[in-house]
Design a protein around this motif. Structure first.
Motif, PDB file in Angstrom:
ATOM      1  N   GLY A   1       0.843  -1.193   0.000  1.00  0.00           N
ATOM      2  CA  GLY A   1       0.000   0.000   0.000  1.00  0.00           C
ATOM      3  C   GLY A   1       0.874   1.237   0.000  1.00  0.00           C
ATOM      4  O   GLY A   1       2.037   1.197  -0.403  1.00  0.00           O
ATOM      5  N   ALA A   2       0.308   2.318   0.476  1.00  0.00           N
ATOM      6  CA  ALA A   2       1.023   3.590   0.526  1.00  0.00           C
ATOM      7  C   ALA A   2       0.613   4.347   1.775  1.00  0.00           C
ATOM      8  O   ALA A   2      -0.505   4.175   2.278  1.00  0.00           O
ATOM      9  CB  ALA A   2       0.731   4.424  -0.713  1.00  0.00           C
ATOM     10  N   THR A   3       1.509   5.167   2.263  1.00  0.00           N
ATOM     11  CA  THR A   3       1.177   6.023   3.399  1.00  0.00           C
ATOM     12  C   THR A   3       0.359   7.206   2.899  1.00  0.00           C
ATOM     13  O   THR A   3       0.287   7.476   1.700  1.00  0.00           O
ATOM     14  CB  THR A   3       2.442   6.576   4.083  1.00  0.00           C
ATOM     15  OG1 THR A   3       3.084   7.507   3.207  1.00  0.00           O
ATOM     16  CG2 THR A   3       3.398   5.464   4.478  1.00  0.00           C
ATOM     17  N   GLU A   4      -0.212   7.929   3.831  1.00  0.00           N
ATOM     18  CA  GLU A   4      -0.816   9.215   3.497  1.00  0.00           C
ATOM     19  C   GLU A   4       0.283  10.262   3.509  1.00  0.00           C
ATOM     20  O   GLU A   4       1.440   9.963   3.820  1.00  0.00           O
ATOM     21  CB  GLU A   4      -1.913   9.545   4.505  1.00  0.00           C
ATOM     22  CG  GLU A   4      -3.095   8.591   4.393  1.00  0.00           C
ATOM     23  CD  GLU A   4      -4.261   9.004   5.266  1.00  0.00           C
ATOM     24  OE1 GLU A   4      -4.145   9.953   6.061  1.00  0.00           O
ATOM     25  OE2 GLU A   4      -5.310   8.354   5.138  1.00  0.00           O
ATOM     26  N   LYS A   5      -0.071  11.495   3.183  1.00  0.00           N
ATOM     27  CA  LYS A   5       0.895  12.588   3.286  1.00  0.00           C
ATOM     28  C   LYS A   5       1.380  12.676   4.728  1.00  0.00           C
ATOM     29  O   LYS A   5       0.708  12.217   5.641  1.00  0.00           O
ATOM     30  CB  LYS A   5       0.237  13.912   2.903  1.00  0.00           C
ATOM     31  CG  LYS A   5      -0.199  14.000   1.468  1.00  0.00           C
ATOM     32  CD  LYS A   5      -0.873  15.341   1.236  1.00  0.00           C
ATOM     33  CE  LYS A   5      -1.414  15.474  -0.166  1.00  0.00           C
ATOM     34  NZ  LYS A   5      -2.023  16.787  -0.389  1.00  0.00           N
ATOM     35  N   GLY A   6       2.514  13.285   4.936  1.00  0.00           N
ATOM     36  CA  GLY A   6       3.068  13.406   6.279  1.00  0.00           C
ATOM     37  C   GLY A   6       2.158  14.174   7.217  1.00  0.00           C
ATOM     38  O   GLY A   6       1.386  15.032   6.798  1.00  0.00           O
ATOM     39  N   THR A   7       2.273  13.875   8.486  1.00  0.00           N
ATOM     40  CA  THR A   7       1.513  14.577   9.516  1.00  0.00           C
ATOM     41  C   THR A   7       2.429  14.784  10.717  1.00  0.00           C
ATOM     42  O   THR A   7       3.516  14.227  10.782  1.00  0.00           O
ATOM     43  CB  THR A   7       0.247  13.782   9.910  1.00  0.00           C
ATOM     44  OG1 THR A   7      -0.536  14.568  10.793  1.00  0.00           O
ATOM     45  CG2 THR A   7       0.588  12.473  10.562  1.00  0.00           C
TER      46      THR A   7
END
Length: 129
Positions: A111-117
Motif C-alpha cells: 500500500g502507501a502512506t498518506e501525506k506526512g503529519t
C-alpha cells in the motif's frame, strides 16, 4: 532545504491466506526529511485480530515520493510473521512457537502512506519546492 520531522499514517489489507485476511494500520516512526531527499521511515505493529489470531509485522517504507503541493508519501510492502493455522489457546493472547510441525501461515501486504503529519506548527510544505 528544510527537513522537518514528521510521521505518516498507513492502512493496508493483507493477502488472503488460510481463508482470511488482516488489516494493518498505524503510524511510521518519526524522521526528519522532505519529499526530495529520498528519506524513509520504519514501521511496526500487529495486524487486526481475525480467525482467532494476529500477526506481527515490521518494515521500512520506500523512499519519499514528492507531490506537486510540496508534501510526499511512501510506498509500503512486506509480509507478516508466521502464525499457526489453528492458534494455541493462551491465557493472555499472543503467540506461542513451541510446535514446529504445526501448520502455520503468513500474509503479504502492500500500500502507501498518506501525506506526512505531525509537522511543527506553522510549517508550510509549499516552501520546500
Amino acid at each position: 532545504m528544510l527537513k522537518p520531522h514528521h510521521v505518516h499514517y498507513y492502512i493496508a489489507k493483507t493477502t488472503m491466506s488460510s481463508n482470511h485476511f488482516h488489516q494493518i494500520e498505524g503510524y511510521t516512526r518519526t524522521v526528519n526529511g522532505n519529499g526530495y531527499d529520498g528519506h524513509y521511515h520504519l514501521y511496526r505493529g500487529i495486524t487486526s485480530f481475525e480467525n482467532k489470531h494476529y500477526h506481527r509485522y515490521y518494515g521500512k517504507t520506500g523512499p519519499a515520493i514528492a507531490l506537486p503541493d510540496g508534501t510526499h508519501y511512501h510506498e509500503i510492502a512486506g509480509r507478516t510473521y508466521f502464525n499457526y493455522d489453528q492458534p494455541l489457546p493462551t491465557e493472555y493472547g499472543g503467540v506461542i512457537y513451541d510446535q514446529p510441525n504445526r501448520p502455520k501461515h503468513d500474509h503479504n501486504y502492500q500500500g502507501a502512506t498518506e501525506k506526512g503529519t505531525g509537522y511543527e506548527p506553522g510549517f508550510d510544505p509549499s516552501r520546500l519546492g
